[in-house]
Enzyme design. Structure first.
Site, short mmCIF file in Angstrom:
data_model
loop_
_atom_site.label_atom_id
_atom_site.label_comp_id
_atom_site.label_asym_id
_atom_site.label_seq_id
_atom_site.Cartn_x
_atom_site.Cartn_y
_atom_site.Cartn_z
CB CYS A 58 -25.90 -13.36 8.63
SG CYS A 58 -27.01 -13.88 7.33
NE ARG A 107 -25.81 -9.02 13.22
CZ ARG A 107 -24.86 -8.25 12.70
NH1 ARG A 107 -24.17 -7.45 13.46
NH2 ARG A 107 -24.58 -8.29 11.41
CD1 TRP A 117 -32.05 -10.97 6.90
CD2 TRP A 117 -33.29 -11.26 8.71
NE1 TRP A 117 -33.18 -10.23 6.75
CE2 TRP A 117 -33.97 -10.38 7.85
CE3 TRP A 117 -33.89 -11.60 9.94
CZ2 TRP A 117 -35.20 -9.82 8.16
CZ3 TRP A 117 -35.12 -11.03 10.23
CH2 TRP A 117 -35.75 -10.16 9.36
CG ASN A 137 -22.87 -10.73 8.02
OD1 ASN A 137 -23.90 -10.58 7.38
ND2 ASN A 137 -22.51 -9.95 9.02
N GLY A 138 -23.35 -11.59 4.46
CA GLY A 138 -23.29 -10.81 3.22
C GLY A 138 -24.02 -11.55 2.10
CD GLU A 146 -43.46 6.40 6.03
OE1 GLU A 146 -44.66 6.07 6.05
OE2 GLU A 146 -42.61 5.85 6.76
CE LYS A 155 -42.09 6.27 10.18
NZ LYS A 155 -42.17 5.03 9.54
CD GLU A 157 -44.66 4.99 13.11
OE1 GLU A 157 -45.16 3.91 13.38
OE2 GLU A 157 -44.01 5.19 12.07
CG HIS A 180 -60.98 22.04 -1.91
ND1 HIS A 180 -61.92 22.60 -2.73
CD2 HIS A 180 -59.81 22.05 -2.60
CE1 HIS A 180 -61.34 22.92 -3.89
NE2 HIS A 180 -60.06 22.59 -3.83
CE LYS A 226 -40.07 -3.43 12.36
NZ LYS A 226 -40.15 -2.07 11.75
#
Ligand code: F6R
Length: 608
Positions: free
Chosen positions: A2, A27, A75, A101-102, A481, A485, A488, A504, A603
């Protein structure tokens, strides 16, 4: 995440508030609103669309009277995006308006108490308890009421408060959430970040946790938590608007990497009461948990990699066979899923088309579906039987970082919660995991200290065309991962292998100077990993190793060693990815790649 703004000046506030909210749009938000205060009382305007629609509805603010006001971009966390849930929230008597906010962690008990006293709530938010509490405690002295309310709130907050009895004053206070006061000419401003302030003034005050500010057009007075006046230094900010959006970083990805200790803390701490883990509104109970003979985790990309960590975690702590599926594969095969299956769907955006389709398929087959999602009110959140939000805040860089580590945090928490109910692992093992989880934000903070080492190591990669990541067990999950990263955002071809698989086939690709990142943090298999590292070294491979502090024996086998703090072996997945988020970032930076928006990627993948 937020965003809040507030304006006290000598000209109408609404235009400033709408401009300020536009600056906070980056944001991420799902609804927005403003409240201005004039002789006629509060005027409140809200929207679940873009800020532009609020501007259009109010003729750029001209339709709203009042030289003082507060605004908010929301948010969603508690309650879906909707007009009643959008801020500002008013007290029942209409005397207070609040933006927040929070997260207020104890809002359920406060809400129950206020409801029993006759207060009627109109939203599902945690925030609404704040104006109601202000009404309850207000006896004509605003400072006394704000202090009484602050003493009741657990969790995190930055607050902008208006009281109709104080028509020239905004009250602002904070705890664990950012809040800045801008000192302007003929106006003073509050905001959750400098973006909403820099185009008006570069002179700012940073209130500390617990401090309370009374702000009018002419002055900003600061008080400590006991209400005693204090002097605060005015600082000058050197950032321009673009830098301010990124919190002073050059890229959102770096900002989000650095936010991880706080994001993980928010994910975990808001669910912990004493030593209990409490997931609000979860339909799953012990009886239902006992009925499962299989767990299927379904996701795409990095979320799928979080699922692979989940397999190790669930099989160790819950002793329930666990499969991990790529959503686009699951949906087009004939999966064995039934009412004895717990299907866990993981998605940051909550909108990934394949993941959503797989969720629907699993529900049709009779599974109980639990979604681990970041975006409240997203399609996956709406379609699942149960949801646990990651509460990472909006993630703007295309390459996920805090989205992924907060998914892991939820997986860990869920595993401890379920293992306690099922008694499926020794009590000491479960409690050690719980203790480690509490320390995860701190371990993440420490892992970030490797930045200088990693920055140097990244220089070796600028001319590399192809490389490998290897690991065993949890280290293998991290290798997947870390490799994604890197590829990409830096466009270097990279593959992740279970280290025992090299022999192998893939070892034929190891030649002089081929970079191999060896993840060696999973202590139990360290010796086996070191044997694999020696095999690669013997063929001329350039080894970058990552291991936990104290494992200095790795140094004799590697050209570079990155150290991370030691944690519970399962939690290592969350800590060990940090250096490789930074590594990918710096390689991409040195190569001049578009870090926040890598080529060909979106995204949120809302099409197949
Ligand atoms: C990689 C990345 C993607 C996403 C994937 C799933 O950095 O971000 O691989 O993890 O597209 O997205 P969500 O989690 O939104 O379902």
């Amino acid at each position: 995440m937020c965003g809040i703004v507030g304006f006290a000046g000598k000209e109408p506030a609404a235009k400033f508030l709408l401009e300020g909210l536009s600056k906070l749009e980056y944001r991420g938000y799902d609804s927005a609103g403003i409240a201005t205060l004039s002789e006629g009382g509060f005027t409140v305007k809200k929207s679940t669309e873009r800020i532009e629609s609020l501007k259009a509805d109010t003729a750029d603010g001209a339709k709203l009277n009042g030289n003082i006001g507060i605004g908010h971009t929301r948010w969603a966390t508690h309650g879906a995006p909707s007009i009643p849930n959008a801020h500002p929230h008013l007290s029942a008597d209409g005397n207070f308006a609040v933006v927040h906010n929070g997260i207020i962690e104890n809002y359920s008990e406060i809400k129950a108490e206020l409801e029993s006293e006759g207060f009627k709530f109109v939203s599902q938010t945690d925030t609404e308890v704040i104006p109601m509490l202000l009404q309850k405690y207000y006896k004509g002295d605003l400072m006394q009421a704000v202090r009484a309310v602050a003493a009741r709130l657990e969790g995190s907050y930055a607050l902008g408060i208006l009281c109709a009895d104080y028509p020239e004053t905004i009250v602002a206070t904070r705890k664990f959430s950012p809040l800045i006061i801008g000192i302007g000419e003929g106006c003073n401003i509050i905001a959750s970040d400098v973006t909403a302030i820099v185009s008006h003034t570069k002179n700012v005050i940073f209130p500390e946790d617990g401090e309370i500010a009374f702000i009018t057009a002419d002055k900003a007075e600061l008080f400590d938590a006991n209400g005693n006046a204090i002097e605060k230094e005015i600082s000058a900010i050197g950032w321009d608007v673009a830098a301010a959006e990124k919190g002073g970083y050059d890229h959102f990805m770096m900002k989000e990497i650095k936010e991880q200790p706080r994001a993980i803390a928010q994910t975990v701490e808001s669910r912990i009461k004493g030593r209990e883990i409490v997931f609000e509104d979860l339909k799953l109970d012990t009886e239902k948990l006992k009925s499962f003979n299989r767990i299927q985790i379904i996701a795409c990309g990095s979320a799928y990699h979080a699922g692979i960590v989940g397999k190790y975690v669930f099989e160790e702590l819950l002793r329930i066979p666990t499969e991990v599926d790529i959503a686009s594969e699951y949906r087009y095969r004939n999966p064995i899923t039934d009412d004895k299956t717990l299907v866990i769907i993981i998605s940051q955006s909550g909108e990934t088309a394949d993941t959503l389709a797989a969720l629907k398929e699993a529900r049709e087959l009779g599974a109980h579906t639990l979604a681990i999602v970041n975006v409240v009110g997203s399609s996956i959140a709406k379609a699942a039987d149960d949801i646990i939000y990651t509460w990472a805040g909006p993630e703007i860089a295309v390459a996920t970082t805090k989205g992924y580590t907060t998914q892991l945090a939820v997986i860990y928490m869920f595993a401890v919660w379920a293992a306690r109910k099922l008694g499926s692992a020794p009590v000491e093992r479960i409690e050690a995991m719980f203790d480690g989880l509490l320390k995860l934000p701190e371990a993440t903070e420490k892992a970030l200290l490797c930045e200088d080492t990693v920055k140097e190591a990244a220089k070796d990669l600028t001319d590399t065309e192809s490389m490998f990541f290897i690991g065993r067990n949890i280290d293998y999950a991290v290798a997947l991962e870390a490799s994604l990263k890197l590829k990409e955002i830096s466009y270097i071809h990279s593959e992740a292998y279970a280290a025992g698989e090299l022999k192998h086939g893939t070892i034929s690709l190891i030649e002089e100077d081929r970079t191999v990142v060896a993840l060696c943090s999973y202590q139990r298999l360290l010796d086996k990993m070191l044997s694999n590292v020696k095999e690669v070294s013997a063929r001329g491979g350039h080894i970058v190793a990552c291991t936990t502090e104290g494992n200095t024996n790795v140094e004799s086998n590697a050209q570079r060693v990155i150290y991370i703090p030691e944690t519970d072996p399962l939690l290592t997945a969350s800590v060990e990815i940090i250096p490789f988020q930074l590594y990918s970032y710096y390689v991409a930076l040195y190569k001049g790649c578009d870090i926040d928006k890598p080529r060909n990627l979106a995204k949120s993948v809302t099409v197949e």
